[in-house]
Design an enzyme around this catalytic site. Structure first.
Site, PDB file in Angstrom:
ATOM      1  N   ASP A 159       0.835  -1.206   0.000  1.00 42.66           N
ATOM      2  CA  ASP A 159       0.000   0.000   0.000  1.00 42.66           C
ATOM      3  C   ASP A 159       0.872   1.259   0.000  1.00 42.66           C
ATOM      4  O   ASP A 159       0.576   2.238  -0.689  1.00 42.66           O
ATOM      5  CB  ASP A 159      -0.925  -0.017   1.215  1.00 42.66           C
ATOM      6  CG  ASP A 159      -1.692  -1.327   1.311  1.00 42.66           C
ATOM      7  OD1 ASP A 159      -2.423  -1.648   0.364  1.00 42.66           O
ATOM      8  OD2 ASP A 159      -1.533  -2.043   2.310  1.00 42.66           O
ATOM      9  N   HIS A 187      -4.656  -3.649   6.365  1.00 40.07           N
ATOM     10  CA  HIS A 187      -4.442  -3.844   4.922  1.00 40.07           C
ATOM     11  C   HIS A 187      -5.786  -4.293   4.332  1.00 40.07           C
ATOM     12  O   HIS A 187      -6.028  -5.464   4.080  1.00 40.07           O
ATOM     13  CB  HIS A 187      -3.349  -4.879   4.658  1.00 40.07           C
ATOM     14  CG  HIS A 187      -3.208  -5.233   3.205  1.00 40.07           C
ATOM     15  ND1 HIS A 187      -2.848  -4.302   2.264  1.00 40.07           N
ATOM     16  CD2 HIS A 187      -3.418  -6.389   2.548  1.00 40.07           C
ATOM     17  CE1 HIS A 187      -2.827  -4.894   1.065  1.00 40.07           C
ATOM     18  NE2 HIS A 187      -3.181  -6.157   1.214  1.00 40.07           N
TER      19      HIS A 187
END
Length: 332
Positions: A159, A187
């Site tokens: 990410d 996440h």
């Protein structure tokens, strides 16, 4: 040359591992002078495929690779390992949410936690890649009581890399010129990509991301949403989840953990929360960290704006719910 270290990769016959094994074996993760022995774990039906992967690793003729141990036995896979990439998990398919993955995957990570506890080195560094990564890491840590809790981490580096790439594209600079973008929380689609403290080197000057982008509405809305939904966008396009980029991020995460962060820079890792920034304790939450001598420290004292505080609260709530669901499944 130092002594070889043993490194395990689970789900070793799968898509992510196919890119990751080469990155590890050629020295991108542990450095160009660190020989290693790869332990490759997968389930019995995948042993034929794994045999092909072992052949390919041999055919790469990599000087640092001193041995390969392919196995379906967790006891053999985790024996004396110094680093563990827990990639193997039921993959997310189109239309699935993280919660759909929980019931299958928490049981896998309980077994792997127990195997780490019994067979791995006590200072093993464990990176959970398989989703839902944060909660899987928490489960794994619970079932490996002899290994310090801080040695279990979840991957949010993918990410972070996605967020860096978005800002680099927006500001027209190479991605290496962007640093200190933060991923907070889970996440999942509730994660909080935060460029408030990011730096962009442009035209020989170091600017804040806000100055370089010159569009705060984009940073607080479209940027966040693009990073949150990037995994789903890749699945929609490829009909499979991110593999090459996930492998690169796993290598980046472990490299930072073993070799340290650069002065003045930090990276995002899912680590056991101590309640910093009013986050829930005892969940695996992504924070900005600095790393020295193999030990991570949460970056303290950042002033979080109200817009981000609300988002941090939502991702924290999701992690608390996931934790409750996971342990209800295991204890049922």
């Amino acid at each position: 040359m130092s002594e070889p270290i043993r490194v395990v990769v689970t789900g070793a016959a799968g898509q992510i591992a196919y890119s990751l094994l080469y990155i590890i074996a050629k020295g991108d993760v542990f450095g160009p002078n660190q020989p290693l022995i790869l332990h490759l774990l997968d389930i019995p039906p995948m042993m034929g495929v794994l045999e092909g992967v072992v052949m390919e690793l041999a055919d790469c003729a990599l000087p640092l690779l001193h041995g390969v141990v392919p196995t379906a036995d967790p006891a053999e896979a985790f024996k004396d390992v110094s680093a563990a990439f827990l990639v193997g998990a039921m993959p997310r398919k189109q239309g699935m949410e993280r919660k759909d993955l929980l019931s299958a995957n928490v049981k896998i990570f309980k077994v792997q936690g127990e195997a780490l506890d019994q067979h791995a080195k006590k200072d093993v560094k464990v990176l959970v890649v398989g989703n839902p990564a944060n909660t899987n890491a928490l489960v794994c840590a619970k079932y490996a009581p002899s290994i310090p809790k801080e040695n279990f981490t979840a991957m949010t580096r993918l990410d972070q890399n996605r967020a860096q790439a978005q800002i680099a594209a927006k500001t027209g600079v190479p991605v290496a010129n962007v640093s200190n973008v933060i991923i907070w929380g889970n996440h999942s689609s509730t994660q909080v990509p935060d460029a408030s403290f990011a730096k962009v080197v442009k035209g020989g000057k170091t600017l804040s991301a806000s100055e370089a982008v010159n569009n705060d509405a984009w940073l607080q809305n479209e940027f966040i949403e693009t990073v949150q939904k990037r995994g789903a966008a890749v699945i929609a396009a490829r009909k499979m989840s991110s593999a090459m980029s996930a492998a690169k991020a796993a290598g980046d995460h472990m490299r930072s953990w073993f070799l340290g962060t650069e002065p003045g820079k930090y990276v995002s890792m899912g680590v056991l929360s101590d309640g910093s920034y009013d986050t829930p304790k005892d969940v695996v939450f992504s924070f900005p960290v600095t790393i020295e001598n193999g030990k991570w420290q949460i970056v303290k004292g950042l002033q979080i704006g109200d817009h981000y505080r609300q988002l941090l609260e939502a991702t924290g709530k999701e992690l608390v719910e996931e934790r409750a669901e996971a342990f209800a499944i295991i204890e049922a």
